[in-house]
Design a protein around this motif. Structure first.
Motif, short mmCIF file in Angstrom:
data_model
loop_
_atom_site.label_atom_id
_atom_site.label_comp_id
_atom_site.label_asym_id
_atom_site.label_seq_id
_atom_site.Cartn_x
_atom_site.Cartn_y
_atom_site.Cartn_z
N PHE A 199 0.83 -1.21 0.00
CA PHE A 199 0.00 0.00 0.00
C PHE A 199 0.86 1.26 0.00
CE2 PHE A 199 -2.07 3.34 2.61
CZ PHE A 199 -3.06 3.69 1.70
N THR A 200 1.90 1.30 0.83
CA THR A 200 2.77 2.49 0.86
C THR A 200 3.52 2.66 -0.46
OG1 THR A 200 4.56 1.22 1.91
CG2 THR A 200 3.05 2.42 3.36
N SER A 201 3.84 1.54 -1.13
CA SER A 201 4.51 1.63 -2.43
C SER A 201 3.57 2.25 -3.47
CB SER A 201 4.97 0.25 -2.89
OG SER A 201 5.94 -0.29 -2.01
N ALA A 202 2.32 1.78 -3.49
CA ALA A 202 1.34 2.34 -4.42
C ALA A 202 1.05 3.80 -4.09
CB ALA A 202 0.05 1.52 -4.38
N SER A 203 1.05 4.13 -2.79
CA SER A 203 0.79 5.50 -2.35
C SER A 203 1.86 6.45 -2.84
CB SER A 203 0.70 5.56 -0.83
OG SER A 203 -0.37 4.78 -0.34
#
Length: 522
Positions: free
Chosen positions: A225-229
């Motif tokens: 999720f943090t990578s996509a964010s």
């Protein structure tokens, strides 16, 4: 400030909306700049905390501390014993203020690299290979990745944002705003794992074990999720910088002292050779550092052989490593390019840098005292826990509850800056509560990270906020708290709204949050 207005009935909704936004932001700037100097503001806020602690110290609260189970009590900071503790600990409170040492040590190395001309030379090369239209997203992406090096972004990337934009003929405050948005507003958007991941996971797991002692969470449970964010924050920051922030700064005059204002000059033949040599030295140093880290028995690893934990010497050495990675190539460049001729030139470069930090040191003194007193009063704990209990009592639908948590965390973040301190207080409330309605601890932690990041950039209580004001004043002397808040408010609101919606969509599509992570419990 540019104030775009549309005449009534013109039909130009876009321009009208822009005018309304500009008027609102200009109002915030004017009001904010009428506030006292940041140092005085922290002093006045500390007095307010003292008075509130005295007034509320006699009140019995039924609110229980989530960690101890005991009723929260407000401490009277005006009592004789507390005032004696305040006075006796004043020096250590200041010297122990974490951002102070981080900033000063890192800036010693960065200052040498700047005054030798090394940073200018690197940026000149960087600008030569970066298309003008991609300058903003490149800067924001670098700012986001800088989270891996703990606080490096605050002392390195944010000021360089101003330098890069200024060299490219754009307004330097727009560069500082873009970098600040990436470093702090997008704090939880990063595709590179960092020490904050296992730190937050530890609090989440402990809170989950209140309900289920068998729960185990992966430290990278939010990594996907943090990578996509990272992409979301980069795109949002890019649009805001180019379409909202920079147009507002168009008519803001750059009136800083030319001698103190970083600049980028054309590279001569000797400087070009010096750049290649100094970069080669830096690369050699990085390779040597990696070779030192790789063995499982490396002294830079913790007792379990991990590099990314907070107890690992590698993580504890981030700031000294930043110092070395800039001062060594800076010195090499200086001697090779002829900007340094003797050792005193290196010391003079450090002295000039520390001279420019004098205002920040004064503000840091009062900021450290205020944050310490606010924590000792118990008011921050009371505010956080009461807010969490109120949200729990509402019994809202799942997505609405998730959005409510994000908004509450964003609000609390205005008063309690530390990500770990807030989650230590809120995790024992939110995680067990949402487990009861089927939310996994992994999802709750992801929601916390969104709220924790989005409002970092609009609270003067964030320890590095005064430092960013100082960066802006190098170019625009009249920059104050209101200027910076009004400049960063669009980022904060858009990040908070769009990032929250992105999490809900991400959740509804069932895309994995991270390693061994889930959305539901059990």
């Amino acid at each position: 400030m540019e104030n775009i207005q549309a005449s009534p009935g013109s039909g130009n909704d876009g321009v009208a909306k822009s005018g309304w936004i500009n008027r609102a932001l200009n109002f915030i700037e004017v009001v904010g700049n009428r506030l006292p100097d940041p140092a005085v503001l922290f002093l006045l806020l500390m007095v307010v905390i003292w008075v509130l602690s005295w007034l509320l110290s006699g009140v019995s609260f039924d609110t229980l501390h989530p960690a101890t189970g005991e009723a929260i009590q407000v401490n009277n900071l005006l009592s004789g014993s507390e005032m004696a503790r305040f006075l006796s600990g004043m020096v250590t409170t200041f010297t122990g203020f974490a951002p102070l040492g981080v900033v000063l040590v890192a800036m010693l190395g960065v200052g040498v690299a700047e005054h030798s001309g090394f940073i200018n030379a690197v940026l000149k090369k960087l600008l030569a290979v970066t298309p003008q239209m991609l300058l903003t997203p490149m800067l924001i992406l670098v700012a986001i990745v800088s989270h891996t090096a703990v606080d490096a972004g605050y002392v390195l990337v944010i000021p360089l944002g101003g330098v890069i934009f200024y060299a490219a003929g754009r307004h330097p405050l727009a560069g500082i705003a873009a970098a600040f948005a990436g470093v702090s507003g997008g704090f939880s958007a990063n595709f590179v794992p960092s020490a904050i991941d296992p730190l937050l996971q530890g609090f989440t797991q402990s809170a989950a074990q209140i309900v289920d002692p068998a729960v185990q969470l992966n430290p990278l449970n939010n990594w996907f999720f943090t990578s996509a964010s990272c992409l979301v924050i980069t795109l949002l920051g890019w649009w805001l910088t180019d379409k909202v922030i920079e147009p507002r700064l168009k008519n803001v005059a750059i009136d800083g002292d030319k001698e103190d204002m970083p600049a980028i000059h054309e590279l001569g033949g000797r400087e070009r050779k010096a750049l290649y040599l100094s970069v080669a030295v830096m690369v050699a140093g990085i390779v040597g550092l990696v070779a030192w880290m790789l063995p499982e028995t490396s002294a830079l690893r913790d007792a379990e052989g991990q590099l990314a934990s907070f107890t690992a010497p590698a993580m504890k050495s981030i700031v000294p490593l930043i110092f070395l990675m800039f001062i060594i190539p800076g010195v090499v460049f200086g001697y090779a390019a002829g900007t340094f001729n003797k050792s005193k030139d290196v010391i003079d470069a450090m002295s000039k840098t520390m001279g420019s930090m004098a205002y920040y040191i004064v503000m840091a003194f009062f900021c450290a005292l205020f944050i310490s007193e606010f924590a000792r009063s118990g008011l921050g704990t009371l505010l956080s826990v009461e807010g969490g209990n109120l949200l729990a009592a509402m019994d809202l639908p799942g997505p609405v509850t998730l959005m409510g948590i994000i908004l509450l965390v964003g609000f609390v973040n205005l008063f309690v800056g530390s990500a770990s301190a807030k989650w230590a207080l809120l995790a024992p409330i939110f995680v067990p509560m949402l487990m009861q309605i089927g939310f996994s601890p992994d999802l709750t932690q992801a929601a916390y990270r969104v709220g924790d990041s989005s409002t970092n950039i609009i609270t003067p209580l964030m320890p590095y906020f005064p430092l960013v004001v100082v960066y802006c004043q190098r170019y625009v002397k009249g920059t104050g708290i209101g200027t910076l808040v009004s400049m960063m408010l669009p980022y904060s609101l858009v990040f908070l709204l769009c990032w929250s919606v992105f999490l809900v969509i991400y959740w509804s599509l069932g895309i994995p949050l991270g390693l061994q992570a889930s959305y539901t419990y059990p």
